[in-house]
Design an enzyme around this catalytic site. Structure first.
Site, mmCIF file in Angstrom:
data_model
loop_
_atom_site.group_PDB
_atom_site.id
_atom_site.type_symbol
_atom_site.label_atom_id
_atom_site.label_comp_id
_atom_site.label_asym_id
_atom_site.label_seq_id
_atom_site.Cartn_x
_atom_site.Cartn_y
_atom_site.Cartn_z
ATOM 1 N N HIS A 1 -1.722 14.805 -7.754
ATOM 2 C CA HIS A 1 -2.767 15.213 -6.835
ATOM 3 C C HIS A 1 -2.291 14.995 -5.400
ATOM 4 O O HIS A 1 -1.267 14.345 -5.167
ATOM 5 C CB HIS A 1 -4.072 14.438 -7.101
ATOM 6 C CG HIS A 1 -3.976 12.970 -6.831
ATOM 7 N ND1 HIS A 1 -3.946 12.026 -7.840
ATOM 8 C CD2 HIS A 1 -3.911 12.268 -5.682
ATOM 9 C CE1 HIS A 1 -3.863 10.821 -7.309
ATOM 10 N NE2 HIS A 1 -3.839 10.941 -5.993
HETATM 11 P P1 TYD Z 1 -6.640 8.599 -9.682
HETATM 12 O O1 TYD Z 1 -6.624 8.435 -8.205
HETATM 13 O O2 TYD Z 1 -6.658 10.001 -10.237
HETATM 14 O O3 TYD Z 1 -5.413 7.784 -10.276
HETATM 15 P P2 TYD Z 1 -3.908 8.245 -10.624
HETATM 16 O O4 TYD Z 1 -3.529 9.300 -9.645
HETATM 17 O O5 TYD Z 1 -3.110 7.019 -10.508
HETATM 18 O O6 TYD Z 1 -3.903 8.755 -12.012
HETATM 19 O O7 TYD Z 1 -7.847 7.770 -10.266
HETATM 20 C C1 TYD Z 1 -8.019 7.577 -11.656
HETATM 21 C C2 TYD Z 1 -9.500 7.416 -11.924
HETATM 22 O O8 TYD Z 1 -10.005 6.263 -11.262
HETATM 23 C C3 TYD Z 1 -10.345 8.593 -11.456
HETATM 24 O O9 TYD Z 1 -11.349 8.817 -12.421
HETATM 25 C C4 TYD Z 1 -10.986 8.107 -10.189
HETATM 26 C C5 TYD Z 1 -11.070 6.608 -10.383
HETATM 27 N N1 TYD Z 1 -10.921 5.851 -9.124
HETATM 28 C C6 TYD Z 1 -12.006 5.189 -8.596
HETATM 29 O O10 TYD Z 1 -13.129 5.222 -9.133
HETATM 30 N N2 TYD Z 1 -11.846 4.476 -7.431
HETATM 31 C C7 TYD Z 1 -10.643 4.401 -6.798
HETATM 32 O O11 TYD Z 1 -10.521 3.743 -5.734
HETATM 33 C C8 TYD Z 1 -9.518 5.116 -7.352
HETATM 34 C C9 TYD Z 1 -8.171 5.096 -6.701
HETATM 35 C C10 TYD Z 1 -9.711 5.815 -8.525
#
Ligand code: TYD
Length: 137
Positions: A50
């Site tokens: 992303h």
């Molecule tokens: P995401 O940022 O997509 O993580 P990665 O890129 O490492 O896979 O986040 C994963 C999940 O966690 C998504 O459902 C959103 C949630 N999330 C929160 O609720 N709060 C946060 O501060 C972050 C970073 C993620």
């Protein structure tokens, strides 16, 4: 592509370990609003995929090794985070993928704003369109 590897200020002792730190504005170009970390992932795990529209972030791997693949829509780069005293600054508008090179590697992230799903671009074609639209004029 606006990313930067930053050597963190570090205080080492002979027998009691090492302390690394950074402070908002003084050491990194934004005020920290949120801190999160990812742990318990196995070797080969891929996360990320992303970009953020407005969020600045600082990534640190205090334990293990994680490859960070970066893409600003024009250029691709790869950085390996495997030193606790090195941080990776990422400006907004960079597509990133993180790959775990070792079991249980830890990724710590300091972010410039609260969690907001609206700030994410999770589709690569949409990211490319976003970059093209924002570089016009
Ligand atoms: P995401 O940022 O997509 O993580 P990665 O890129 O490492 O896979 O986040 C994963 C999940 O966690 C998504 O459902 C959103 C949630 N999330 C929160 O609720 N709060 C946060 O501060 C972050 C970073 C993620």
């Amino acid at each position: 592509m606006k990313f930067e590897l930053i050597k963190l200020k570090t205080v080492a002792t002979e027998r009691e370990g090492t302390l690394s730190f950074f402070e908002s504005k003084k050491d990194i170009g934004f005020e920290i609003c949120r801190f999160y970390y990812i742990y318990g992932a196995s070797i080969g795990v891929e996360r990320g995929r992303h970009a953020h529209k407005n969020l600045s972030q600082l990534l640190i791997c205090p334990y293990g090794s994680i490859t960070i693949k970066l893409d600003d829509g024009n250029e691709k780069k790869e950085v390996i985070l495997n030193q606790p005293d090195i941080a990776l600054y990422l400006s907004p508008g960079i597509w990133r993928e993180m790959i775990w090179n070792k079991d249980n590697s830890i990724l710590c992230v300091a972010a410039s704003d609260y969690y907001n799903e609206e700030d994410y671009i999770r589709d690569y074609s949409e990211f490319i369109r976003y970059i093209q639209n924002n570089s016009k004029g």
